[in-house]
Scaffold this active site. Sequence first.
Site, PDB file in Angstrom:
ATOM      1  N   HIS A 170      36.201  58.713  24.881  1.00  0.00           N
ATOM      2  CA  HIS A 170      35.607  57.954  25.978  1.00  0.00           C
ATOM      3  C   HIS A 170      34.367  57.221  25.495  1.00  0.00           C
ATOM      4  CE1 HIS A 170      32.720  57.565  29.375  1.00  0.00           C
ATOM      5  NE2 HIS A 170      33.779  57.137  30.011  1.00  0.00           N
ATOM      6  N   HIS A 171      33.516  57.932  24.757  1.00  0.00           N
ATOM      7  CA  HIS A 171      32.390  57.277  24.103  1.00  0.00           C
ATOM      8  C   HIS A 171      31.950  58.103  22.909  1.00  0.00           C
ATOM      9  CE1 HIS A 171      29.659  59.928  26.649  1.00  0.00           C
ATOM     10  NE2 HIS A 171      29.169  60.097  25.432  1.00  0.00           N
ATOM     11  N   GLN A 179      28.225  62.701  18.559  1.00  0.00           N
ATOM     12  CA  GLN A 179      28.693  63.294  19.811  1.00  0.00           C
ATOM     13  C   GLN A 179      29.849  62.464  20.356  1.00  0.00           C
ATOM     14  OE1 GLN A 179      27.155  62.313  23.821  1.00  0.00           O
ATOM     15  NE2 GLN A 179      26.159  64.318  23.719  1.00  0.00           N
ATOM     16  N   HIS A 225      32.630  62.215  23.603  1.00  0.00           N
ATOM     17  CA  HIS A 225      33.079  62.648  24.924  1.00  0.00           C
ATOM     18  C   HIS A 225      34.580  62.413  25.018  1.00  0.00           C
ATOM     19  CE1 HIS A 225      33.128  61.812  29.565  1.00  0.00           C
ATOM     20  NE2 HIS A 225      33.733  62.945  29.255  1.00  0.00           N
ATOM     21  N   HIS A 228      26.206  50.619  29.904  1.00  0.00           N
ATOM     22  CA  HIS A 228      27.142  51.739  30.025  1.00  0.00           C
ATOM     23  C   HIS A 228      27.159  52.257  31.457  1.00  0.00           C
ATOM     24  CE1 HIS A 228      29.573  55.216  28.942  1.00  0.00           C
ATOM     25  NE2 HIS A 228      28.719  55.982  29.604  1.00  0.00           N
ATOM     26  N   HIS A 242      30.497  54.063  34.312  1.00  0.00           N
ATOM     27  CA  HIS A 242      31.883  54.500  34.360  1.00  0.00           C
ATOM     28  C   HIS A 242      32.692  53.537  35.223  1.00  0.00           C
ATOM     29  CE1 HIS A 242      30.709  58.870  33.034  1.00  0.00           C
ATOM     30  NE2 HIS A 242      30.602  57.970  32.076  1.00  0.00           N
ATOM     31  N   MET A 249      27.242  56.720  35.615  1.00  0.00           N
ATOM     32  CA  MET A 249      26.067  56.615  34.764  1.00  0.00           C
ATOM     33  C   MET A 249      25.474  55.220  34.900  1.00  0.00           C
ATOM     34  SD  MET A 249      26.796  58.738  31.284  1.00  0.00           S
ATOM     35  CE  MET A 249      27.037  60.514  31.356  1.00  0.00           C
TER      36      MET A 249
END
Length: 837
Positions: free
Chosen positions: A73-74, A135, A137, A206, A208, A277
């Site tokens: 997703h990111h 990281q 997601h 950014h 959703h 977000m």
Amino acid sequence: MTLYHKVTLTLVVWILFVCSVVKSQTLTQKLDLLMKNASVTQNDEYLCSSYKLPVSDQYIVQYEALADAGTAHHILLFGCDEPASTEDYWHCGRLCKSQEQILFAWAKNAPPLQLPKGVGFRVGGQTQIKYIVIQIHYVNPLPVGSLDTSGIRLSMTSLRQRYEAGIYLLLAYSVRIPGNSVNQFADISCQFKASGPIYPFGFRTHAHSLGTVISGYQVNNTYNLIGKGNPQWPQAFYPVEKNIVIQKDDYLVGRCTYNSTGRSRTTFIGATHNDEMCNFYIMYYADRNTRLQYHSCAGNNIPSLAQKLPADSYQPLPPNPLLEMVAHGPSGHMGDPEGHTAKPNPVTKMSTMAPTQKPGPWPTTRKPWPTTGKPETVTHLMDFESDFGGSVGSPTPGSDVVIGQVGGVATDKLGNVYVFHRGGRVWNGLSFNYQNVFQQQNRPIQANCIVVYDKAGQVIRQFGKNMFFMPHGITVDDKMNVWVTDVGLHQIMRFPAGSTQTDLVLGQKFQPGSGNNQFCKPTDVAVLSSGEFFVSDGYCNSRIMKYDKTGSFIKKFGSSSQVKDGTAKPSPGSFNVPHSLTIAEDKGLLCVADRENGRIQCFDFQGNFKRMIDAPEFGDRLFAVSYCPLHGGLLFAVNGPTLSRTPPVQGFIIDINDGQLIETWNAKPGLRNPHDIEVDPVNLRVYVGELDPTKVWRFDMKADDGTGGHGGIIHSGTTPASPETTVNPEFVETQETNKKSLTEEEEIMPAIIIGALLVIPIIIIIVIVIVIRIYKKGQHDCCRRHRSRSRKKFNIGHFLTPHRGFDRLSQEESDTEFDPLNEESDEEEEYSITRKA
């Protein structure tokens, strides 16, 4: 100093310069930051992995994602002194043992990013960034047994860069978005504190699925736009269009705008894909000694500034389907919003396009495409073309019909033409959630989505009002039954001849699935004379289903194509969006337009693979195919647009017997976004339905004897778009000279430059020696006359005056101090809200 000493000194300086050039070409290295074979078993998992950096100072000058939106997703990169864990990967409750600094962010198939020359993120060595934590997601679990190695590739250099890059983040952390509402705002504002100015050169947004536009401003008596982006487009760092300098004590203001139409519940800021977000990233460069008090601005600290934002701060950007389709892609969680998706290429560099600009071509690594695929001796089979319907801005002649995006087109044995369109609805990133569930279930299309024309273009019948949600494919069988697929409903429907009511419906309404009687965005139906039929189950399941005439399941075949490196061809029988079906019953073949693999695959009626047609003229994407029994058996097909615009969008005629391309053809103004094709072999006509512009083209074929088809040109013009229909801007080829793609020629340029630099001093030496010899012979005394004349001094400072401007932000290659960490920062608590961004 004698002349000989001067010559020697000049040579030494020149050699040192050449060595520095060679050094700059050899000190760039790649570092792949990959998830270390992660197993993802739950929804909305955040996993982290760490990498130790070299002991010497390094400058990151380029980022390239080794991932796709279908899996990740990111992805975020953080710099820190020590990671929170030493495991290969861990759940990201904590990222680092001390404070972390964001270095990069990627989502929605954003292309590679190259920083301007002379700018780099300083890491490793004497900085506080000893490790980078990646990281990722993951929205959905991976298939059982699958391990993920998605990540980011860094290009770093040990060559010291003149300016150091950093990221400043504006974020909202307390937002409530009511259901079924438009223009809901989340505002951000604060005062900027730093020891010196920063110079923004890129921005990223950014949000959703509900985010429609995010804008950021510098406020210094006036509101200066830093950037405005659509978070449903590739979430890349786009170039800042204006020369903006953010000074100490300036103000920064941001606004996120949401549209929750079709969602009944209230949505809050959160870490899952069901939450929202609000992030606006500013990528900047600064002098090496510049220090920021904070690296983020959280919350609306000065509401009066947000209240005075320009009126257009929340106005959506002009539609840009190309960028939106790339963002989601055929394997993306929301499915492919049709018609424009270009395949992300892991080795192709893309020049950055500002969101307010029209899209330009994306570079490609493929070889040049032939201009035609037909042998010169072949008789042309296509004669002329015309629009099928009324003129621009008016309904079809003799009716009040206004056509929207054309999902499918079909003909019956009488020559009537069936158009399955979407009215005012457009498939975009808000249409489906990450589980492929349609989001506007309480809003059926109010137009009659099935319109039937006679062969002269007059409407003779229409139906389907308030029945469909996202029309796609349409077929008319030998018994005049009408079959349709609706990707929003995830259903197949059959209407008996002359009826407006269904007698067969397969699939569960609004429920995507992979069972024998379930579908996930089915695309097309093909029917045998026996009544048995095939369904291409299309965007999610990548399979072909076969049923008997009563709708009972018989068998299925096909699988999803699994090619990650972009080099090997997908195996036969695998699909990447089986998009269109056609039956050649006299040949015993079912042929499939394998859209994102850019090919046609043919099978027997038992699902056994028989033939692959993969002409280079197709390009990467082939949208639709239709069979014609004339001339011994022909396949008619259309490809679709790519961001590189290579090869062109056009039609094809293929010999079904040997797979050879016979002819390419096109409309006079050029097809733009064809979605379906249908052949009428009785009346010798070919129909092509387009998404944008919303029209159906009619082409006439030549008969077996070479004579023209029946009838003349139908009234010229377009079938007009609904006022609610989003229209794509013209594709304008805009590519700036400082945004070049890496090609083979560019790869050898450094060697050519170095070679030239080594040859030049030799030539200079020869010239100097000749001049000295002549000089010593006293043949040019005139040369002495002006030795003492004063000359204007060369001031290198004129060329190195800071902040005269940089190459604009580019997502290509480049080679380059600023410690982005602030030891005394108090922002840890505020910034922790956005670690899962």
